[in-house]
Design a protein around this motif. Structure first.
Motif, PDB file in Angstrom:
ATOM      1  N   LEU A 262      95.087 -23.937 -10.996  1.00  0.00           N
ATOM      2  CA  LEU A 262      94.501 -22.736 -10.397  1.00  0.00           C
ATOM      3  C   LEU A 262      94.419 -22.853  -8.885  1.00  0.00           C
ATOM      4  N   HIS A 263      94.058 -24.036  -8.412  1.00  0.00           N
ATOM      5  CA  HIS A 263      93.987 -24.265  -6.963  1.00  0.00           C
ATOM      6  C   HIS A 263      94.236 -25.735  -6.655  1.00  0.00           C
ATOM      7  N   THR A 264      95.289 -25.978  -5.899  1.00  0.00           N
ATOM      8  CA  THR A 264      95.601 -27.309  -5.396  1.00  0.00           C
ATOM      9  C   THR A 264      95.394 -27.264  -3.890  1.00  0.00           C
ATOM     10  N   ARG A 278      82.909 -26.203 -10.489  1.00  0.00           N
ATOM     11  CA  ARG A 278      82.222 -24.918 -10.348  1.00  0.00           C
ATOM     12  C   ARG A 278      82.891 -23.843 -11.196  1.00  0.00           C
ATOM     13  N   ASP A 279      84.213 -23.923 -11.315  1.00  0.00           N
ATOM     14  CA  ASP A 279      84.928 -22.997 -12.196  1.00  0.00           C
ATOM     15  C   ASP A 279      84.472 -23.171 -13.641  1.00  0.00           C
ATOM     16  N   LEU A 283      82.682 -20.443 -15.974  1.00  0.00           N
ATOM     17  CA  LEU A 283      83.323 -20.027 -17.218  1.00  0.00           C
ATOM     18  C   LEU A 283      82.354 -20.150 -18.389  1.00  0.00           C
ATOM     19  N   LYS A 284      81.642 -21.256 -18.435  1.00  0.00           N
ATOM     20  CA  LYS A 284      80.653 -21.444 -19.509  1.00  0.00           C
ATOM     21  C   LYS A 284      79.592 -20.344 -19.455  1.00  0.00           C
ATOM     22  N   GLU A 285      79.135 -20.051 -18.258  1.00  0.00           N
ATOM     23  CA  GLU A 285      78.106 -19.015 -18.064  1.00  0.00           C
ATOM     24  C   GLU A 285      78.602 -17.649 -18.525  1.00  0.00           C
ATOM     25  N   GLN A 309      84.465 -13.492  -9.976  1.00  0.00           N
ATOM     26  CA  GLN A 309      83.369 -14.301  -9.438  1.00  0.00           C
ATOM     27  C   GLN A 309      83.832 -15.594  -8.766  1.00  0.00           C
ATOM     28  N   ARG A 310      85.007 -16.096  -9.162  1.00  0.00           N
ATOM     29  CA  ARG A 310      85.439 -17.391  -8.644  1.00  0.00           C
ATOM     30  C   ARG A 310      86.572 -17.312  -7.617  1.00  0.00           C
TER      31      ARG A 310
END
Length: 365
Positions: A262-264, A278-279, A283-285, A309-310
């Motif tokens: 997703l992000h490097t 944090r992702d 995601l869990k939330e 949100q991310r």
């Protein structure tokens, strides 16, 4: 109520953490798909913020604190006219600023926890998305270079090849005290990450053309120079190419890209895995919220919500770190101006407080 079956693909830190985090949601049945072939050991270390350390504590039944080396001090140095100038430092008397762990040891802990929680493990090499049909949700945690991502991505990513490699390894020493440090050297930034009393790891970002003949001696000489020590032992040297890759499409239908895919980002600020954590928390939330309403993940806007949100924080952080890296590159015209700026940074306590907050909590409040 029948549990929704979801699937996590990947046996790296991101995949293992995602599987354990989502397994804590009572409405989900988690399957973990891992590769058939045995993977190489990951002889690197990772630094995480205090808030992400607390997330580890939430996920694991019992956290072995000995595996997480706390740091109460961080020093930043800039090389100017062959001098190493300590232009910024962070320190705490009581609280820790971050924790450092060895990747392989934490993977072992996470794998044991997965077996303890009886999460179903499927050994299978995934080559196309159709092989993942039948799940309400799938998270692809396949590292930075998986070709499968091309079936998910619709928009071009933000990409940049730095033309650099990261040299990593372990150092054994007999110094009394080594603090977490970042040295912005002429050759490139070098991070010192202590993970036990007499051991630290290093990450040195250098140009691809950097001399690799007798690399052990070159690294040893540089570290001895900056730490003013004569005798150290270096081991487990690895290297990998550095690039910036920020996805602008996060998901397709019920399939989400997660982790380095997703992000490097450049390792100069040590924020890569912190963003991943944090992702996972977000995601869990989000999944907890929508499944709590009795909605199936497929029919809910959960992944759109997660993406909204991310995405901003991930892109802003990645681009911000890229700008920071560019700022510290050697430039004969700009170096005098940089010297003036860096001399004044240490006096700015507000900047210090903001930097500490963002490093710990990210840009989301």
């Amino acid at each position: 109520m029948k549990k929704q079956r979801i699937c996590i693909v990947g046996e790296g830190l991101a995949g293992l953490m995602t599987a354990l985090a989502l397994n804590n949601l009572p409405s989900l049945e988690v399957h973990l798909i891992t590769k058939k072939n045995k993977l190489k050991k990951d002889k690197r270390t990772t630094a995480i913020s205090v808030s992400n350390y607390k997330f580890f504590q939430e996920i694991l039944t019992k956290l072995d604190k000995k595996l997480f080396w706390p740091s109460k001090k961080i020093d930043l140095f800039y090389e100017s006219n062959d001098k190493k100038i300590n232009f910024l430092n962070f320190s705490e008397d009581k609280n820790n600023l971050l924790y450092i762990f060895e990747n392989d040891k934490i993977k072992e802990v996470l794998n044991r926890e997965i077996k303890k929680k009886k999460i179903k493990i499927i050994k299978k090499n995934i080559n196309k998305l159709s092989e993942l049909d039948g799940y309400e949700f799938t998270a692809l945690c396949l590292g930075r270079n998986s070709k499968i991502y091309q079936d998910v991505i619709k928009r071009r990513s933000i990409e940049k090849d730095y033309g650099e490699i990261a040299l990593t390894g372990y150092v054994k020493h007999d110094l009394k005290d080594v603090s977490t440090s970042q040295f912005f050297l002429k050759e490139g930034p070098l991070a010192i990450l202590p993970f036990s009393k007499n051991n630290f790891s290093f990450v040195w970002s250098v140009k691809k053309e950097f001399k690799i003949n007798n690399i052990n001696a070159i690294i040893k000489s540089k570290i001895c120079e900056i730490l003013k020590v004569k005798n150290i032992k270096i081991s487990k040297i690895q290297s990998y190419p550095l690039m910036l890759n920020l996805k602008r499409t996060y998901y397709k239908n019920e399939i989400l890209i997660l982790g380095e895919g997703l992000h490097t980002i450049h390792p100069v600020a040590g924020q890569g895995f912190n963003l991943v954590m944090r992702d996972i928390k977000k995601l869990k939330e989000v999944l907890k919220y929508y499944t709590g309403l009795g909605m199936s993940i497929k029919s809910s806007p959960a992944l759109e919500d997660f993406s909204n949100q991310r995405k901003s924080e991930n892109i802003i952080t990645g681009v911000g770190i890229d700008l920071t890296h560019n700022f510290f590159k050697q430039n004969k015209l700009l170096n005098p101006l940089k010297d003036i700026i860096l001399k004044n940074i240490s006096k700015n306590n507000t900047l210090k407080r903001i930097s500490k907050f963002i490093s710990n909590q990210g840009l989301s409040i």
